[in-house]
Design a protein around this motif. Structure first.
Motif, PDB file in Angstrom:
ATOM      1  N   LEU A 301       0.814  -1.213   0.000  1.00  6.91           N
ATOM      2  CA  LEU A 301       0.000   0.000   0.000  1.00  6.91           C
ATOM      3  C   LEU A 301       0.850   1.266   0.000  1.00  6.91           C
ATOM      4  CD1 LEU A 301      -2.888  -1.204   2.300  1.00  6.91           C
ATOM      5  CD2 LEU A 301      -3.045  -0.562  -0.116  1.00  6.91           C
ATOM      6  N   VAL A 302       2.069   1.199   0.523  1.00  8.86           N
ATOM      7  CA  VAL A 302       2.991   2.330   0.377  1.00  8.86           C
ATOM      8  C   VAL A 302       3.279   2.564  -1.109  1.00  8.86           C
ATOM      9  CG1 VAL A 302       5.371   3.085   0.745  1.00  8.86           C
ATOM     10  CG2 VAL A 302       4.053   2.187   2.661  1.00  8.86           C
ATOM     11  N   LEU A 303       3.607   1.481  -1.825  1.00  7.67           N
ATOM     12  CA  LEU A 303       3.892   1.597  -3.255  1.00  7.67           C
ATOM     13  C   LEU A 303       2.664   2.067  -4.030  1.00  7.67           C
ATOM     14  CD1 LEU A 303       5.980  -1.679  -3.683  1.00  7.67           C
ATOM     15  CD2 LEU A 303       6.852   0.658  -3.887  1.00  7.67           C
ATOM     16  N   THR A 304       1.493   1.562  -3.650  1.00  9.50           N
ATOM     17  CA  THR A 304       0.266   1.978  -4.330  1.00  9.50           C
ATOM     18  C   THR A 304      -0.013   3.459  -4.103  1.00  9.50           C
ATOM     19  OG1 THR A 304      -0.666  -0.249  -4.134  1.00  9.50           O
ATOM     20  CG2 THR A 304      -2.214   1.569  -4.498  1.00  9.50           C
ATOM     21  N   THR A 305       0.186   3.918  -2.868  1.00 10.96           N
ATOM     22  CA  THR A 305      -0.039   5.331  -2.556  1.00 10.96           C
ATOM     23  C   THR A 305       0.919   6.218  -3.347  1.00 10.96           C
ATOM     24  OG1 THR A 305      -0.787   4.735  -0.330  1.00 10.96           O
ATOM     25  CG2 THR A 305      -0.145   7.017  -0.687  1.00 10.96           C
ATOM     26  N   ILE A 306       2.185   5.816  -3.407  1.00  7.38           N
ATOM     27  CA  ILE A 306       3.161   6.563  -4.210  1.00  7.38           C
ATOM     28  C   ILE A 306       2.748   6.545  -5.685  1.00  7.38           C
ATOM     29  CG2 ILE A 306       5.553   6.607  -5.021  1.00  7.38           C
ATOM     30  CD1 ILE A 306       6.351   5.454  -2.274  1.00  7.38           C
ATOM     31  N   GLY A 307       2.313   5.367  -6.157  1.00  2.87           N
ATOM     32  CA  GLY A 307       1.897   5.253  -7.552  1.00  2.87           C
ATOM     33  C   GLY A 307       0.711   6.132  -7.889  1.00  2.87           C
ATOM     34  N   MET A 308      -0.243   6.246  -6.962  1.00  5.30           N
ATOM     35  CA  MET A 308      -1.388   7.123  -7.221  1.00  5.30           C
ATOM     36  C   MET A 308      -0.965   8.587  -7.245  1.00  5.30           C
ATOM     37  SD  MET A 308      -3.796   5.144  -7.929  1.00  5.30           S
ATOM     38  CE  MET A 308      -4.990   6.471  -8.170  1.00  5.30           C
ATOM     39  N   ALA A 309      -0.001   8.955  -6.396  1.00  2.62           N
ATOM     40  CA  ALA A 309       0.533  10.319  -6.441  1.00  2.62           C
ATOM     41  C   ALA A 309       1.197  10.589  -7.800  1.00  2.62           C
ATOM     42  CB  ALA A 309       1.522  10.539  -5.307  1.00  2.62           C
ATOM     43  N   ALA A 322       6.546   9.354 -17.717  1.00  6.70           N
ATOM     44  CA  ALA A 322       5.819   9.371 -16.443  1.00  6.70           C
ATOM     45  C   ALA A 322       4.805   8.242 -16.392  1.00  6.70           C
ATOM     46  CB  ALA A 322       5.127  10.720 -16.247  1.00  6.70           C
ATOM     47  N   VAL A 323       4.144   7.972 -17.527  1.00 13.45           N
ATOM     48  CA  VAL A 323       3.199   6.854 -17.578  1.00 13.45           C
ATOM     49  C   VAL A 323       3.921   5.535 -17.310  1.00 13.45           C
ATOM     50  CG1 VAL A 323       1.641   5.550 -19.086  1.00 13.45           C
ATOM     51  CG2 VAL A 323       1.618   8.050 -19.126  1.00 13.45           C
ATOM     52  N   ALA A 324       5.106   5.364 -17.908  1.00 15.88           N
ATOM     53  CA  ALA A 324       5.851   4.112 -17.746  1.00 15.88           C
ATOM     54  C   ALA A 324       6.330   3.921 -16.306  1.00 15.88           C
ATOM     55  CB  ALA A 324       7.047   4.089 -18.706  1.00 15.88           C
ATOM     56  N   ILE A 325       6.869   4.964 -15.706  1.00 14.89           N
ATOM     57  CA  ILE A 325       7.362   4.840 -14.326  1.00 14.89           C
ATOM     58  C   ILE A 325       6.204   4.614 -13.358  1.00 14.89           C
ATOM     59  CG2 ILE A 325       8.548   6.055 -12.454  1.00 14.89           C
ATOM     60  CD1 ILE A 325      10.249   7.441 -14.570  1.00 14.89           C
ATOM     61  N   THR A 326       5.110   5.316 -13.588  1.00 11.15           N
ATOM     62  CA  THR A 326       3.930   5.115 -12.744  1.00 11.15           C
ATOM     63  C   THR A 326       3.443   3.676 -12.835  1.00 11.15           C
ATOM     64  OG1 THR A 326       3.262   7.423 -13.037  1.00 11.15           O
ATOM     65  CG2 THR A 326       1.574   5.876 -12.295  1.00 11.15           C
ATOM     66  N   ALA A 327       3.430   3.125 -14.044  1.00 13.34           N
ATOM     67  CA  ALA A 327       3.008   1.740 -14.229  1.00 13.34           C
ATOM     68  C   ALA A 327       3.914   0.781 -13.462  1.00 13.34           C
ATOM     69  CB  ALA A 327       3.010   1.383 -15.717  1.00 13.34           C
ATOM     70  N   ALA A 328       5.209   1.051 -13.456  1.00 15.73           N
ATOM     71  CA  ALA A 328       6.140   0.182 -12.736  1.00 15.73           C
ATOM     72  C   ALA A 328       5.864   0.200 -11.236  1.00 15.73           C
ATOM     73  CB  ALA A 328       7.575   0.615 -13.019  1.00 15.73           C
ATOM     74  N   VAL A 329       5.636   1.383 -10.682  1.00 11.30           N
ATOM     75  CA  VAL A 329       5.391   1.495  -9.243  1.00 11.30           C
ATOM     76  C   VAL A 329       4.063   0.844  -8.866  1.00 11.30           C
ATOM     77  CG1 VAL A 329       5.047   3.105  -7.332  1.00 11.30           C
ATOM     78  CG2 VAL A 329       6.809   3.565  -9.045  1.00 11.30           C
ATOM     79  N   LEU A 330       3.017   1.128  -9.629  1.00 18.49           N
ATOM     80  CA  LEU A 330       1.721   0.518  -9.346  1.00 18.49           C
ATOM     81  C   LEU A 330       1.776  -0.993  -9.547  1.00 18.49           C
ATOM     82  CD1 LEU A 330      -0.736   3.116 -10.933  1.00 18.49           C
ATOM     83  CD2 LEU A 330      -0.404   2.639  -8.495  1.00 18.49           C
ATOM     84  N   GLY A 331       2.553  -1.437 -10.514  1.00 16.69           N
ATOM     85  CA  GLY A 331       2.708  -2.877 -10.732  1.00 16.69           C
ATOM     86  C   GLY A 331       3.367  -3.560  -9.551  1.00 16.69           C
ATOM     87  N   CYS A 332       4.367  -2.921  -8.974  1.00 15.16           N
ATOM     88  CA  CYS A 332       5.006  -3.488  -7.773  1.00 15.16           C
ATOM     89  C   CYS A 332       4.018  -3.543  -6.612  1.00 15.16           C
ATOM     90  CB  CYS A 332       6.226  -2.655  -7.391  1.00 15.16           C
ATOM     91  SG  CYS A 332       7.635  -2.855  -8.501  1.00 15.16           S
ATOM     92  N   GLY A 333       3.208  -2.495  -6.471  1.00 12.84           N
ATOM     93  CA  GLY A 333       2.195  -2.503  -5.417  1.00 12.84           C
ATOM     94  C   GLY A 333       1.190  -3.619  -5.618  1.00 12.84           C
ATOM     95  N   TYR A 334       0.764  -3.807  -6.865  1.00 11.55           N
ATOM     96  CA  TYR A 334      -0.167  -4.893  -7.181  1.00 11.55           C
ATOM     97  C   TYR A 334       0.450  -6.260  -6.887  1.00 11.55           C
ATOM     98  CZ  TYR A 334      -1.679  -8.630 -10.273  1.00 11.55           C
ATOM     99  OH  TYR A 334      -2.011  -9.867 -10.772  1.00 11.55           O
TER     100      TYR A 334
END
Length: 424
Positions: A301-309, A322-334
């Protein structure tokens, strides 16, 4: 509520001796079904370019949830009653039928919708029944003794790799191969047929129950009221596919106009980045996990929160990096959240409601695929911008993280148990 009935687990004579590969056939079925479930996602851009309205395409994405949720909620308890094989064996065939309808739907919305629902039914069975079956085959008497959570990781990795590879192949074929709206689906149908043969070799892990309760009793999942399920697993479930849908269903569509000539391939790339990062982090979850705590749940959820930011910035700027990096962070959270949720279920479920509790977890998680539809409706009716809506998501994700942190320690696991199950 009636007293719980324990499920008898039995070794198959053909598989005595703890074959370390006994779970492979089930994993192959889960992989092929997950491939079929997610190959539609990178093709969203293609269908929109072919003239289907955005809301219609997002509804088609959500349609397979209409198959997933009933299959999860009914399939899990039924497999606890009748056995894993009876429920999972038909699943690859159902997915193959769905892929064939999608292959020849050719923009006909009712055909596409039915195909999506059939793929959802197959995926629901794979997630509820397949996850439980892999878990049971990963421990004695069917497989060698392994660390706590091994079954959960194997299940999560089978699903995530199928999601990622299916989406990647579909996007590449739709962008550059002949028959862009057909070929990927036919390949999945062939894979599902192969998996349907392979899964027949897996041994049954649930013995028939001589005393039958009414089915409505089996559909009750007492463990769903467990404190750890409500305060750890459910906050994770709310964000699993909300994060994934944000990363690879919404952001690539918003940025599609920035891609010259290859929007479908870019959508596939973002899907692969999301799920590839999720798959990679699942493989190290065992090292991060600390039994007796919610360490990896909190990290998810830390990674997801960062990804949503980061989604707020990506939606405002539409910068491809930015889309690619965001996808990587949200993917790790998932990815780590999926393992964390399944491990929580392993720790609190009784043998007779393992599949049912897994079904509840996945049912909640798949509601996240309604996010693209919800946000597009809010955008079209209330004229809310995506950066503002993602900012609202950031606040909700932070709230879920706060709930998990408030319940960080698991008092139900004592120090001796934690030491016994810690990785060497």
């Amino acid at each position: 509520m009636s007293a719980p009935t324990a499920i008898a687990h039995r070794p198959s004579p053909a598989h005595s001796g703890a074959d370390p590969r006994v779970w492979w056939g089930v994993a192959a079925a889960v992989f092929a079904i997950a491939w079929g479930g997610n190959e539609f996602t990178p093709l969203l851009v293609m269908y929109k370019n072919d003239g289907l309205p955005v809301t219609t395409v997002n509804l088609l994405l959500f349609d397979y949830v209409l198959g997933i949720v009933p299959a999860l909620l009914i399939g899990g308890p039924l497999s606890d009653r009748y056995g894993r094989r009876r429920l999972l064996r038909p699943a690859p065939l159902i997915t193959a039928a769905g892929s064939i309808l999608l292959a020849f739907g050719d923009g006909v919305v009712p055909m596409l919708s039915i195909g999506r629902v059939l793929c959802g039914i197959g995926l629901g069975l794979a997630m509820a029944v397949g996850s439980s079956w892999i878990k049971e085959l990963s421990q004695p008497p069917f497989g060698p003794r392994s660390a706590l959570g091994t079954g959960a990781r194997r299940s999560a990795m089978s699903l995530t790799s199928g999601f990622a590879i299916g989406a990647g192949v579909a996007g590449v074929l739709a962008q550059w191969a002949p028959w862009p709206s057909t070929l990927a689906y036919l390949i999945n149908a062939a894979l599902c047929l192969i998996a349907a043969v392979w899964v027949r070799r897996a041994p049954e892990t649930v013995a028939p129950q001589p005393v039958r309760k009414p089915l409505r009793e089996d559909l009750r999942i007492p463990a769903a009221g467990h404190r750890r399920f409500l305060r750890i697993a459910l906050p994770l479930a709310l964000w699993l596919f909300t994060a994934a849908a944000t990363a690879y269903a919404i952001l690539p569509t918003l940025a599609a106009d920035r891609i010259a000539g290859t929007p479908i391939a870019f959508s596939a790339l973002i899907t692969v980045i999301t799920l590839g990062c999720g798959f990679a982090i699942q493989s190290v979850a065992r090292r991060i996990d600390l039994p007796g705590t919610a360490r990896i749940a909190a990290l998810s959820l830390v990674l997801t929160t960062i990804g949503m930011a980061m989604s707020v910035y990506a939606a405002a700027s539409l910068a491809l990096w930015a889309v690619a990096i965001t996808a990587a962070v949200l993917g790790c959270g998932y990815g780590i959240g999926l393992v964390a949720g399944l491990q929580e279920i392993e720790r609190i479920a009784r043998p007779d409601d393992l599949a049912g509790l897994t079904a509840v977890f996945y049912s909640v998680s798949y509601l996240g695929f309604g996010t693209p539809v919800l946000l597009s409706l809010l955008h079209n009716t209330l004229h809310l911008g995506y950066p503002l809506m993602f900012a609202g998501g950031l606040v909700i994700a932070a709230g879920c993280l706060a709930v998990v942190l408030a319940n960080y320690r698991d008092d139900t696991i004592d120090a001796a148990t934690a030491a016994e199950h810690s990785p060497a």
